[in-house]
Design a protein around this motif. Structure first.
Motif, PDB file in Angstrom:
ATOM      1  N   LEU A   1       0.829  -1.202   0.000  1.00 13.76           N
ATOM      2  CA  LEU A   1       0.000   0.000   0.000  1.00 13.76           C
ATOM      3  C   LEU A   1       0.866   1.256   0.000  1.00 13.76           C
ATOM      4  CD1 LEU A   1      -2.721   1.411   0.183  1.00 13.76           C
ATOM      5  CD2 LEU A   1      -2.651   1.111   2.662  1.00 13.76           C
ATOM      6  N   LEU A   2       1.920   1.257   0.800  1.00  8.62           N
ATOM      7  CA  LEU A   2       2.836   2.400   0.812  1.00  8.62           C
ATOM      8  C   LEU A   2       3.485   2.592  -0.559  1.00  8.62           C
ATOM      9  CD1 LEU A   2       4.558   1.947   4.288  1.00  8.62           C
ATOM     10  CD2 LEU A   2       3.121   3.861   3.592  1.00  8.62           C
ATOM     11  N   ALA A   3       3.842   1.488  -1.201  1.00 13.03           N
ATOM     12  CA  ALA A   3       4.461   1.575  -2.523  1.00 13.03           C
ATOM     13  C   ALA A   3       3.509   2.196  -3.536  1.00 13.03           C
ATOM     14  CB  ALA A   3       4.901   0.184  -2.982  1.00 13.03           C
ATOM     15  N   ILE A   4       2.221   1.824  -3.466  1.00 10.21           N
ATOM     16  CA  ILE A   4       1.229   2.389  -4.384  1.00 10.21           C
ATOM     17  C   ILE A   4       1.087   3.890  -4.157  1.00 10.21           C
ATOM     18  CG2 ILE A   4      -1.230   2.414  -4.952  1.00 10.21           C
ATOM     19  CD1 ILE A   4      -1.248  -0.605  -4.335  1.00 10.21           C
ATOM     20  N   VAL A   5       1.013   4.292  -2.893  1.00 13.44           N
ATOM     21  CA  VAL A   5       0.875   5.718  -2.573  1.00 13.44           C
ATOM     22  C   VAL A   5       2.067   6.507  -3.096  1.00 13.44           C
ATOM     23  CG1 VAL A   5       0.788   7.393  -0.693  1.00 13.44           C
ATOM     24  CG2 VAL A   5      -0.584   5.304  -0.570  1.00 13.44           C
ATOM     25  N   ILE A   6       3.260   5.975  -2.894  1.00 13.01           N
ATOM     26  CA  ILE A   6       4.469   6.675  -3.333  1.00 13.01           C
ATOM     27  C   ILE A   6       4.541   6.735  -4.857  1.00 13.01           C
ATOM     28  CG2 ILE A   6       6.994   6.555  -3.356  1.00 13.01           C
ATOM     29  CD1 ILE A   6       6.747   5.301  -0.512  1.00 13.01           C
ATOM     30  N   ASP A   7       4.179   5.633  -5.525  1.00 14.99           N
ATOM     31  CA  ASP A   7       4.253   5.588  -6.986  1.00 14.99           C
ATOM     32  C   ASP A   7       3.255   6.533  -7.647  1.00 14.99           C
ATOM     33  OD1 ASP A   7       6.283   3.769  -6.893  1.00 14.99           O
ATOM     34  OD2 ASP A   7       5.002   2.011  -7.212  1.00 14.99           O
ATOM     35  N   THR A   8       2.094   6.702  -7.031  1.00 18.29           N
ATOM     36  CA  THR A   8       1.064   7.553  -7.636  1.00 18.29           C
ATOM     37  C   THR A   8       1.100   8.981  -7.108  1.00 18.29           C
ATOM     38  OG1 THR A   8      -0.538   6.866  -5.943  1.00 18.29           O
ATOM     39  CG2 THR A   8      -0.468   5.579  -7.985  1.00 18.29           C
ATOM     40  N   ALA A   9       2.053   9.276  -6.246  1.00 12.26           N
ATOM     41  CA  ALA A   9       2.075  10.588  -5.594  1.00 12.26           C
ATOM     42  C   ALA A   9       2.290  11.726  -6.575  1.00 12.26           C
ATOM     43  CB  ALA A   9       3.162  10.614  -4.520  1.00 12.26           C
TER      44      ALA A   9
END
Length: 248
Positions: A112-120
């Motif tokens: 979930l953290l990776a998704i947030v960072i990638d779409t930031a």
């Protein structure tokens, strides 16, 4: 099939309410979820107590999912003790209720953290340099004479102080306590001292300590003390210079 209760701490705005509604809808769409509700442990509606009233109407088990990061262990213990207190005073059969571990302990949290960072990049809000804001024109000093301080020290939190605070705040809004009687404002505070009387609150200007307070106690304090000016003697504790325990 599971029945889910998404539990947040509080909501003072419509935006927070809409966010929880969206999370509830997402939970409801999951294949193994029969029903999903949300509630607030502190200020906000629906309250944890009202959501539980809905869920205990049927016998299927309930899973409470805290929507908090991080989650203090005392918060979860306070929720558990509030549930035990409510169930202990209820003659109806209750379904099995479990509390899920915090989000931060879940394995998919990394993804979930990776998704947030990638779409930031597409959705972040830029923080731009601005000139110093103009000084405020001024503020009105509150005219309310009464103050209710609700202890948020460790023993009080573990005794359910956050649900007590939520009930007080919801009643304050429902009854317009800021403008009723002499006017009342409320605030959380650090340890008020008599930890053995948890949960503790103090009413000013008298400085009256109340201990072992539950929702029914809050209702009495509101009606008798805040609105009529009469101290609720059987819930009040006076300074004696000696250690005290809860009566009864």
């Amino acid at each position: 099939m599971k029945r889910i209760l998404l539990l947040a701490r509080s909501a003072a705005t419509g935006a927070a309410l809409r966010e929880m509604e969206a999370l509830r809808d997402q939970a409801t769409s999951l294949p193994d979820v029969a029903d999903a509700l949300f509630a607030f442990a502190e200020e906000g509606s629906p309250s944890l107590r009202s959501a539980i009233e809905t869920l205990i109407a049927t016998p299927e088990p309930v899973l409470i999912v805290p929507i908090l990061v991080p989650v203090e262990p005392s918060f979860l213990l306070g929720v558990k003790r509030s549930l035990q207190r409510w169930q202990g005073g209820d003659s109806r059969p209750w379904p099995e209720i479990r509390i899920a571990p915090p989000f931060s302990r879940q394995a998919p949290m990394r993804e979930l953290l990776a998704i947030v960072i990638d779409t930031a990049e597409a959705e972040t809000t830029a923080v731009e340099k601005v000139e110093a804001p103009p000084p405020l024109e001024g503020s009105v000093v509150p005219a309310q004479r009464r103050r209710v301080l609700v202890c948020q020290g460790g023993p009080c939190i573990r005794a359910g102080a956050e649900t007590i605070w939520g009930h007080l705040r919801n009643e304050q809004k429902r009854l317009s306590l800021r403008t009723s009687g002499e006017g009342t404002m409320s605030a959380k505070t650090s340890c008020l001292g008599p930890c053995s009387l948890a949960p503790v609150l103090q009413v000013w200007p008298e400085g009256t300590y109340y201990g072992g307070v539950d929702e029914a106690g809050i209702d009495r304090i509101v009606e008798e003390h805040l609105l009529r000016g009469d101290i609720v003697e059987d819930l009040a504790y006076l300074p004696t210079g000696t250690k005290q325990r809860l009566r009864g």
